[in-house]
Scaffold this active site. Sequence first.
Site, short mmCIF file in Angstrom:
data_model
loop_
_atom_site.label_atom_id
_atom_site.label_comp_id
_atom_site.label_asym_id
_atom_site.label_seq_id
_atom_site.Cartn_x
_atom_site.Cartn_y
_atom_site.Cartn_z
N ARG A 290 9.46 -4.48 7.48
CA ARG A 290 10.76 -3.96 7.05
C ARG A 290 11.35 -3.04 7.92
NH1 ARG A 290 8.53 -2.67 1.88
NH2 ARG A 290 8.78 -0.35 2.44
N GLU B 133 0.63 7.54 12.51
CA GLU B 133 -0.16 7.59 11.45
C GLU B 133 -0.80 8.84 11.38
OE1 GLU B 133 -3.19 4.49 11.99
OE2 GLU B 133 -1.47 3.16 11.98
N HIS C 276 5.26 -3.20 4.94
CA HIS C 276 5.95 -2.04 5.44
C HIS C 276 6.53 -2.18 6.64
CE1 HIS C 276 5.96 1.17 2.02
NE2 HIS C 276 5.35 0.14 1.45
N ARG D 6 6.09 0.47 -6.98
CA ARG D 6 7.02 -0.77 -6.73
C ARG D 6 8.23 -0.78 -7.28
NH1 ARG D 6 4.06 -2.67 -2.96
NH2 ARG D 6 2.30 -4.19 -3.48
N SER D 7 8.81 0.44 -7.24
CA SER D 7 10.09 0.66 -7.87
C SER D 7 11.21 0.57 -6.76
CB SER D 7 10.10 2.24 -8.36
OG SER D 7 10.15 3.03 -7.22
N ASP E 33 6.13 8.63 4.40
CA ASP E 33 5.73 7.86 3.43
C ASP E 33 4.11 7.63 3.23
OD1 ASP E 33 5.93 5.91 1.39
OD2 ASP E 33 7.05 4.39 2.50
N SER F 86 10.49 3.21 -1.34
CA SER F 86 10.23 3.29 0.29
C SER F 86 11.49 2.28 0.87
CB SER F 86 9.04 2.58 0.49
OG SER F 86 7.78 3.32 0.11
N THR G 127 1.07 7.95 5.92
CA THR G 127 0.27 8.90 5.52
C THR G 127 -1.21 8.60 5.26
OG1 THR G 127 1.11 9.08 3.47
CG2 THR G 127 1.57 10.86 4.88
#
Length: 185
Positions: free
Chosen positions: A55, A64, A52, A12-13, A85, A16, A35
């Site tokens: 965005r 995938e 995700h 959560r930083s 990611d 991404s 991934t």
Amino acid sequence: MSQIILVTGPARSGKSEWAETLATETQLHVVYVATGNQDVNDTEWQKRIQNHQLRRPPNWLTLEVPRNLSHVIADAHPHSCILVDSLGTWVANYLDMNEETWSNIAQELLETVGIIAAKIIFVAEETGWGVIPAYPLGRIFRDRLGNLVRQLSVISDTAYLVTGGYVLNLGRLGFPLPIVQEDTN
């Protein structure tokens, strides 16, 4: 010409989001490599995936790829940007492999990344800032991911640490340590 970028940081930083910003700025065709495995029974995981997806620009191709990451990277078009990611999820997908098999898989990824012509952005979690996990599988995961991130950062053109919503360019703030192979037996 290829370029390798590593974006790492805790959960959560914003890592991404930063990687997505970098991919958008390339103005290249972006291939987003997810991934994680879909699990329709895990509603919280499905919500994360949906967030995700919302965005990302609709013209990005999403693949995938829970396991065969090296093959997807090897097939990358030279004038594209591959955004992976995340490495932590990819490593977790191989926890059932023994150390020798894992080592070969990780080495194949590093070698493939070193020869592609596309731009590639990796997102990776930092897991080693806390206590040593009390269970063997947790230690294996932490060690494998930590070693892979360290090896990847050495061959990356740029490495960023995203923490607390701040982006730090590690190449401007420090220098890489040499890689020392550890005996895992």
